[in-house]
Enzyme design. Sequence first.
Site, PDB file in Angstrom:
ATOM      1  N   VAL A 399       0.811  -1.229   0.000  1.00 18.84           N
ATOM      2  CA  VAL A 399       0.000   0.000   0.000  1.00 18.84           C
ATOM      3  C   VAL A 399       0.844   1.279   0.000  1.00 18.84           C
ATOM      4  O   VAL A 399       0.461   2.280   0.597  1.00 18.84           O
ATOM      5  CB  VAL A 399      -1.030   0.018   1.155  1.00 18.84           C
ATOM      6  CG1 VAL A 399      -2.015  -1.121   1.024  1.00 18.84           C
ATOM      7  CG2 VAL A 399      -0.362  -0.026   2.531  1.00 18.84           C
ATOM      8  N   CYS A 400       1.989   1.235  -0.641  1.00 18.49           N
ATOM      9  CA  CYS A 400       2.858   2.416  -0.766  1.00 18.49           C
ATOM     10  C   CYS A 400       3.211   3.019   0.595  1.00 18.49           C
ATOM     11  O   CYS A 400       3.227   4.245   0.759  1.00 18.49           O
ATOM     12  CB  CYS A 400       2.217   3.474  -1.656  1.00 18.49           C
ATOM     13  SG  CYS A 400       2.150   3.013  -3.396  1.00 18.49           S
TER      14      CYS A 400
END
Length: 538
Positions: A399-400
């Site tokens: 999720v970055c």
Amino acid sequence: MAPYPVSIDRIRKKEYPLLNRTTYLDHAGSTPYPRSLMKEYQMLMNARLFGNPHSQSPSSLLATKYVETARLRMLQFFRADPEHFDLIFVANATAALKLVGEGMRGHAKDRLWYGYHAASHTSVVGLRELAPAGSRCFFTDTDVEQWFSEGLEIPSMGLGDGRAQPLGLFAYPAQSNMDGRRLPLDWAGRLRRFASKANREIYSILDAAAFVATAQLDLSDPENAPDFTTLSFYKIFGFPDLGALIVRKDTGPVLLKRPYFGGGTVDMVINGADDAWHATKQGVLHEALEDGTPAFHTITALHCALDVHTRLYGCMANVSQHTGHLAAGLYRRLVSLVHGNGAPVCTIYKDNASLYQDSKTQGPTIAFNLRTRRGAWIGKSDFERLAILNNIQLRTGGVCNPGGIASYLDLSPKAMRENYAEGLRCGNGIDLLNEKPTGIVRVSLGAMSHMKDVDACVSFVAKFIDLETSQNVELEHLTSLRNPTDSSRFFFWCNRKRATGTGATESWTEDHAIQRITQEAQCAPVSKCSELKVSTVF
């Protein structure tokens, strides 16, 4: 019940009919847009002729009017007085961050030092590559507080002259995009006061992209506001796909020495080698920083987006109350899910200092992984595929947020490098390495989320509950998904085979797998399978 001008049921029925066909749980990625927004935008585009703002024709002047009033309206939305703040339209929050980084690099040259919080989005972390004087990751809030108390010490590493004074840039998220934790918003003002006391030049960036989706960004106090605030409008309204950089005007000049200039940002340009020269526009900050023709059609859509959002939800405080209530209920119900032997189904990643339904410490986002009753991890990718088959949309992976993943999953830098060497790449579906997850499952709620979304999420996760206390697991339990399908049973069966090291290979077809499932479980064809109360993966 939602604290909105009209009921959430009416809002969903009229404005979001597509949500009746699915359970949407990825509002942290992008929230859906209401039908009225698109209709009103279409009517506006059909009724007005907008020209390139860099002209004096009637259509161009009309476009300029809509762009500038949208700028003022959005500043007002964030309670930012235009006397003290300017808003620069950009493609997204990442573009806003990059604009700050390039401007600061041009201003500070090789003296730029960068500090960032470990909970930051990848795009925030990436600014460290523009800091010749070095960077520091603050792994905890305590690290930041200690840095404040110790006088904002910045090492002179990377500087040719050890006596040179570095220029600092400190960035952190208002809300983690991974677990929804909200960080102290007063850091920006305190940093400014500490920097003044220590005679240091240090500026602040607040990444507000995740925060503004469900909370009120309040920049009404310019003395305590961040120097730079980055955000994306589609996180709030669903449309348009547009971002912004909000800048304190007292700080703005530090961005004017960036190495690049584009059309519309200069008053004169002279070509040549020895005679090369240009004059950057002065006086109005956004005119010097919005390269090229502004996205005037897209910016115009903000008028429709803000009008519809206000009409549906009233204010951001209402959105915060609604989403906080739903998230608190979802969290409590997920925590309560246990296997027959008492082992929790979900391992939820949450900071000890955050509390659901406390808008100061927690946003409506939950990060977790699933485990079997024996404690084995359930692969996030298979979980997502099964969720899709059950018409549930969520987010899985890193999720970055590299800092959050490393912290919660207990992955050292060495372990992460080893995972990379083993073939782990962003989004490639490798779920487990060295008996540890490589990513997480994330569910997030938004303004138009409904209790039935929460119910659907909990009901789906509950399918992974194993009520058996013995070691013998009946394969027929694999058919207990709601409206079971061949594909869902295939993934469950492959999970079980991978765990035991027998049977399934990547080359197997679903038909082959289903045939084996039927043979082993001796159950009826999928179309005749009844709903069971118990399910398991292994």
